[in-house]
Design a protein around this motif. Structure first.
Motif, PDB file in Angstrom:
ATOM      1  N   PHE A 116      27.937  25.246 -10.961  1.00  0.00           N
ATOM      2  CA  PHE A 116      27.986  25.769 -12.335  1.00  0.00           C
ATOM      3  C   PHE A 116      27.574  24.690 -13.334  1.00  0.00           C
ATOM      4  N   ARG A 117      28.079  23.463 -13.134  1.00  0.00           N
ATOM      5  CA  ARG A 117      27.776  22.379 -14.071  1.00  0.00           C
ATOM      6  C   ARG A 117      26.280  22.069 -14.102  1.00  0.00           C
ATOM      7  N   LYS A 118      25.621  22.179 -12.946  1.00  0.00           N
ATOM      8  CA  LYS A 118      24.210  21.800 -12.865  1.00  0.00           C
ATOM      9  C   LYS A 118      23.269  22.905 -13.313  1.00  0.00           C
ATOM     10  N   GLU A 119      23.613  24.166 -13.014  1.00  0.00           N
ATOM     11  CA  GLU A 119      22.637  25.246 -13.165  1.00  0.00           C
ATOM     12  C   GLU A 119      22.861  26.163 -14.371  1.00  0.00           C
ATOM     13  N   ILE A 120      24.036  26.183 -14.943  1.00  0.00           N
ATOM     14  CA  ILE A 120      24.340  27.130 -16.021  1.00  0.00           C
ATOM     15  C   ILE A 120      24.225  26.454 -17.380  1.00  0.00           C
ATOM     16  N   SER A 121      23.437  27.054 -18.262  1.00  0.00           N
ATOM     17  CA  SER A 121      23.256  26.504 -19.608  1.00  0.00           C
ATOM     18  C   SER A 121      24.456  26.825 -20.481  1.00  0.00           C
ATOM     19  N   LYS A 122      24.506  26.177 -21.649  1.00  0.00           N
ATOM     20  CA  LYS A 122      25.611  26.391 -22.581  1.00  0.00           C
ATOM     21  C   LYS A 122      25.652  27.836 -23.061  1.00  0.00           C
ATOM     22  N   GLN A 123      24.461  28.408 -23.329  1.00  0.00           N
ATOM     23  CA  GLN A 123      24.391  29.794 -23.793  1.00  0.00           C
ATOM     24  C   GLN A 123      24.858  30.755 -22.709  1.00  0.00           C
ATOM     25  N   GLU A 124      24.440  30.487 -21.464  1.00  0.00           N
ATOM     26  CA  GLU A 124      24.842  31.345 -20.348  1.00  0.00           C
ATOM     27  C   GLU A 124      26.342  31.247 -20.096  1.00  0.00           C
ATOM     28  N   SER A 125      26.896  30.034 -20.265  1.00  0.00           N
ATOM     29  CA  SER A 125      28.331  29.853 -20.032  1.00  0.00           C
ATOM     30  C   SER A 125      29.151  30.664 -21.036  1.00  0.00           C
ATOM     31  N   LYS A 126      28.698  30.736 -22.287  1.00  0.00           N
ATOM     32  CA  LYS A 126      29.396  31.548 -23.288  1.00  0.00           C
ATOM     33  C   LYS A 126      29.388  33.020 -22.887  1.00  0.00           C
ATOM     34  N   LYS A 127      28.253  33.459 -22.349  1.00  0.00           N
ATOM     35  CA  LYS A 127      28.137  34.853 -21.900  1.00  0.00           C
ATOM     36  C   LYS A 127      29.107  35.128 -20.750  1.00  0.00           C
ATOM     37  N   ILE A 128      29.221  34.167 -19.825  1.00  0.00           N
ATOM     38  CA  ILE A 128      30.126  34.327 -18.681  1.00  0.00           C
ATOM     39  C   ILE A 128      31.578  34.385 -19.151  1.00  0.00           C
ATOM     40  N   LEU A 136      32.710  35.537 -22.000  1.00  0.00           N
ATOM     41  CA  LEU A 136      32.948  36.870 -22.572  1.00  0.00           C
ATOM     42  C   LEU A 136      33.047  37.929 -21.472  1.00  0.00           C
ATOM     43  N   GLU A 137      32.285  37.764 -20.404  1.00  0.00           N
ATOM     44  CA  GLU A 137      32.367  38.701 -19.278  1.00  0.00           C
ATOM     45  C   GLU A 137      33.732  38.607 -18.601  1.00  0.00           C
ATOM     46  N   ARG A 138      34.231  37.384 -18.432  1.00  0.00           N
ATOM     47  CA  ARG A 138      35.545  37.197 -17.811  1.00  0.00           C
ATOM     48  C   ARG A 138      36.650  37.786 -18.696  1.00  0.00           C
ATOM     49  N   SER A 141      36.261  40.250 -20.821  1.00  0.00           N
ATOM     50  CA  SER A 141      36.103  41.711 -20.763  1.00  0.00           C
ATOM     51  C   SER A 141      36.724  42.272 -19.493  1.00  0.00           C
ATOM     52  N   GLU A 142      36.617  41.525 -18.390  1.00  0.00           N
ATOM     53  CA  GLU A 142      37.161  41.981 -17.111  1.00  0.00           C
ATOM     54  C   GLU A 142      38.678  42.150 -17.171  1.00  0.00           C
ATOM     55  N   VAL A 143      39.345  41.336 -17.997  1.00  0.00           N
ATOM     56  CA  VAL A 143      40.803  41.444 -18.114  1.00  0.00           C
ATOM     57  C   VAL A 143      41.207  42.249 -19.360  1.00  0.00           C
ATOM     58  N   GLY A 144      40.296  43.029 -19.880  1.00  0.00           N
ATOM     59  CA  GLY A 144      40.615  43.960 -20.964  1.00  0.00           C
ATOM     60  C   GLY A 144      40.567  43.373 -22.355  1.00  0.00           C
ATOM     61  N   ILE A 145      39.942  42.208 -22.544  1.00  0.00           N
ATOM     62  CA  ILE A 145      39.804  41.607 -23.880  1.00  0.00           C
ATOM     63  C   ILE A 145      38.350  41.750 -24.317  1.00  0.00           C
ATOM     64  N   HIS A 146      38.110  42.623 -25.274  1.00  0.00           N
ATOM     65  CA  HIS A 146      36.746  42.922 -25.709  1.00  0.00           C
ATOM     66  C   HIS A 146      36.429  42.323 -27.075  1.00  0.00           C
ATOM     67  N   LEU A 154      45.026  34.987 -16.357  1.00  0.00           N
ATOM     68  CA  LEU A 154      44.394  35.714 -15.249  1.00  0.00           C
ATOM     69  C   LEU A 154      42.880  35.510 -15.255  1.00  0.00           C
ATOM     70  N   ALA A 155      42.267  35.586 -16.437  1.00  0.00           N
ATOM     71  CA  ALA A 155      40.819  35.363 -16.539  1.00  0.00           C
ATOM     72  C   ALA A 155      40.455  33.959 -16.067  1.00  0.00           C
ATOM     73  N   THR A 156      41.292  32.985 -16.401  1.00  0.00           N
ATOM     74  CA  THR A 156      41.064  31.600 -15.969  1.00  0.00           C
ATOM     75  C   THR A 156      41.195  31.472 -14.456  1.00  0.00           C
ATOM     76  N   ALA A 157      42.229  32.117 -13.897  1.00  0.00           N
ATOM     77  CA  ALA A 157      42.454  32.058 -12.447  1.00  0.00           C
ATOM     78  C   ALA A 157      41.308  32.714 -11.674  1.00  0.00           C
ATOM     79  N   LEU A 158      40.714  33.763 -12.260  1.00  0.00           N
ATOM     80  CA  LEU A 158      39.653  34.510 -11.574  1.00  0.00           C
ATOM     81  C   LEU A 158      38.252  33.999 -11.889  1.00  0.00           C
ATOM     82  N   ALA A 159      38.154  32.946 -12.698  1.00  0.00           N
ATOM     83  CA  ALA A 159      36.862  32.494 -13.215  1.00  0.00           C
ATOM     84  C   ALA A 159      35.833  32.228 -12.116  1.00  0.00           C
TER      85      ALA A 159
END
Length: 640
Positions: free
Chosen positions: A133-145, A147-149, A151-156, A178-183
């Motif tokens: 993750f540290r090597k391949e994911i950009s800052k913009q992509e990490s923000k998107k991830i 928000l996805e995490r 959303s998965e736990v019901g926070i929109h 929970l979102a942190t544990a499932l990241a």
């Protein structure tokens, strides 16, 4: 033993397989065993529950599986995760497994979360532990991830990512945890009492969320809990752990319908029903012993109503007693019919508690507590007003128990703190036994001392409210000394107070650390009784206790109320407890009382939509869930 549990209960290769696991505490003078020879398995997409009273070894078992035991603990046995043995892996390699392969969700998210990191930063921190993750994911992509995490736990709401733990509610903090544990998409999630401190509606949301996430990901889920209703509503199978030994394992539906070990039977009987009030609450006498103290015999024998000499002569082994169902009871075939009669007999013999309190009678009685149009406003960190209590009026008659129920943040505790002078109301009035008690700061010292004797409070966590350096005798003596009692009188009354709350005189010299949770709460109640109050406020006083200990404390409070004529204000989120203890109930939401009346009316015939929501949020049993699932299947077949 491992063959019985791991092969017969799961035909496919399990995700997690624990065989012969033993954990010992390596003390300076002698070793002691925490649990021994534990076998356990979890299939992919399966949820298992581990239930038992405090001190049974539940949390230590999960720490052993996660390889999180402290240095003074040693383990033996075999732990396999997804086909890989992890029992003796180096801590560096185990650290790589945590988050990627297995993860742990704790009871209190506030202690699990870093107070100086925002919600989004918690998730990012968990993700960055992965090198890819540290090597391949950009800052913009990490923000998107992130928000996805969320959303998965019901926070929109994307704004939540920037908020800190102290700015979030208990339920929202648990979602972030929970979102942190499932990241990092683990295959196994271990949830240790994840809903214990939550109100019914938030608890229902978190449990539904856990189940949905687990099913969508086909994760293995281990749920550790002392709440049998929660276990039955979520788990496919349940392991019953007691004093470091597995006593019974079986499908949730079967275990709830027909428990095949006296201990499981006792736990089920201790669970208070929500649909009716029973005259005598059932509890298991005594407390959980250490593993070493019951070595060489049935661990439950000292507390079992059916024990004979055969139970004391050898350590029982788990045996097949049904389809995917095992039990260690040596006398099961002899007492099986008695267990059924004992359970069904107690249900049918339960007579409704005669409720003498009526709303029409209250005006003719001088109340112990009278609250009129009370308001309490706080100013939050954003300099905005928060109406914690809004225009609340409430009365409690002598000898009456009134329940105050509602979600977290509804104003229940704030109202209780106003009554005992820990908060000053913004407006309105409070009378305690005819004395003005609205603002403790504006009255004389003598009047304040008189008010302190009128009302006492028992908090949720007795360990936090008791001085760890004071013995039980010193704790009780201090209260009486502050209120002007002489030394001779104090000494004699300490023994009487201990007797009132069901503790032996020998407990005078004990420190809080040497007491169980239930015993500490008994000391807290004795301390409240020391000033002979007219009113005791119980603020979630039984919410953190095991079902059996909870039944003991509720029975004690009933006894005190009846024998001493003390009034109770019972603050709780557990509606089953309300049914057993209270005469009347007030339901609060956002600082307002939305419904009040006799307990039978409020719980059986609720008029307010919010009260109906609270009742519908109480965890369903395994059999009820199975019936719902069957109904849905039949409906689908009919629609085809």
């Amino acid at each position: 033993m491992a063959d019985v549990l791991n092969l017969e209960l799961n035909s496919s290769e399990p995700l997690l397989k624990v065989s012969g696991l033993t954990v010992r505490h390596l003390g300076a003078e002698h070793e002691r065993t925490i649990f021994s020879n534990v076998d356990l398995s979890v299939a992919r997409g399966e949820t298992i529950g581990i239930v038992g009273e405090s001190g049974s070894g539940k949390s230590m078992l999960t720490k052993a599986i996660m390889r999180m035991l402290p240095p003074y603990m040693a383990h033996e046995g075999r732990i396999e995760l997804d086909g890989q043995e992890i029992t003796n892996l180096s801590l560096r390699k185990v650290h790589q497994l945590r988050g990627d392969q297995m993860t742990l969700l704790f009871q209190d998210p506030f202690t699990m979360l870093n107070p100086v990191l925002s919600a989004g930063e918690h998730i990012l921190e968990a993700l960055r532990a992965n090198k890819k993750f540290r090597k391949e994911i950009s800052k913009q992509e990490s923000k998107k991830i992130v928000l996805e995490r969320l959303s998965e736990v019901g926070i929109h709401d994307a704004a939540v990512a920037g908020r800190f733990p102290f700015q979030l509610s208990g339920g929202m903090r648990q979602r972030i945890a929970l979102a942190t544990a499932l990241a990092r998409n683990p295959k196994l999630l271990i949830a240790d009492e994840p809903s214990t401190a939550l109100d019914n509606t938030t608890q229902a949301e978190i449990l539904a969320l856990l189940k949905n996430v687990q099913q969508s990901r086909q994760m293995g889920l281990i749920l550790v809990t002392h709440d049998l209703r929660v276990a039955f509503s979520v788990c496919d199978r349940i392991y019953v752990l007691y004093a470091g030994s597995i006593l019974e394992v079986g499908p949730s539906v079967e275990l709830e319908k027909a428990p095949l070990h006296p201990y499981t039977h006792g736990l089920l009987l201790s669970e208070p029903p929500i649909d009716r009030r029973i005259e005598v609450l059932t509890s298991i006498p005594g407390s959980v012993p250490s593993f070493d103290n019951v070595l060489g015999k049935c661990a439950f024998a000292p507390r079992c109503n059916w024990q004979t000499q055969v139970c004391l002569d050898s350590t029982p082994q788990l045996r097949n007693v049904g389809e995917r169902h095992v039990s260690s009871c040596l006398r099961l075939q002899e007492i099986k019919s008695e267990l059924i009669v004992d359970r069904t007999g107690r249900k049918t013999a339960d007579s409704p508690f005669v409720n003498l309190s009526t709303q029409s009678a209250l005006p003719s009685i001088t109340p112990v507590l009278r609250i009129q149009s009370l308001k309490k406003t706080f100013i939050n960190s954003q300099n905005r007003k928060v109406e914690a209590v809004q225009n609340v009026s409430l009365e409690i008659a002598p000898g009456e128990c009134v329940a105050l129920v509602g979600e977290s943040g509804s104003g229940k505790t704030t109202l209780g703190r106003c009554i005992v002078g820990l908060e000053v109301p913004t407006s309105g009035s409070i009378e305690l036994d005819g004395l003005e008690a609205t603002n403790y700061n504006s009255i004389s010292r003598e009047s304040r001392a008189a008010l302190r004797k009128k009302a006492q409070i028992v908090f949720q966590d007795p360990y936090s409210s008791l001085d760890p350096r004071q013995t039980v005798a010193d704790c009780l003596s201090e209260v009486m000394q502050v209120n002007g009692e002489g030394k001779d009188s104090r000494n004699s009354r300490i023994d009487a107070l201990l007797k009132h709350v069901g503790l032996p005189e020998s407990y005078r010299v004990r420190l809080p650390e040497s007491l169980s949770g239930g015993e500490r709460q008994r000391v807290a109640i004795a301390r409240a009784l020391a000033v002979e109050p007219k009113l005791i406020i119980c603020d979630e006083a039984v919410s953190a206790l095991d079902v059996s200990v909870q039944a003991q404390i509720l029975s004690l409070l009933r006894k005190i109320q009846k024998e001493m004529g003390i009034s109770l204000l019972f603050i709780t989120h557990d509606l089953a407890v309300v049914r057993q203890i209270a005469d009347r109930a007030y339901v609060m939401k956002n600082g307002l009382v939305v419904e009040s009346g006799l307990v039978d009316d409020v719980l059986s015939r609720p008029q307010n939509e919010f009260t109906q929501k609270l009742l519908s949020s109480v965890p369903s049993s395994a059999s009820q869930l199975a019936e719902k699932d069957q109904t849905l299947l039949l409906k689908k077949d009919k629609d085809k």
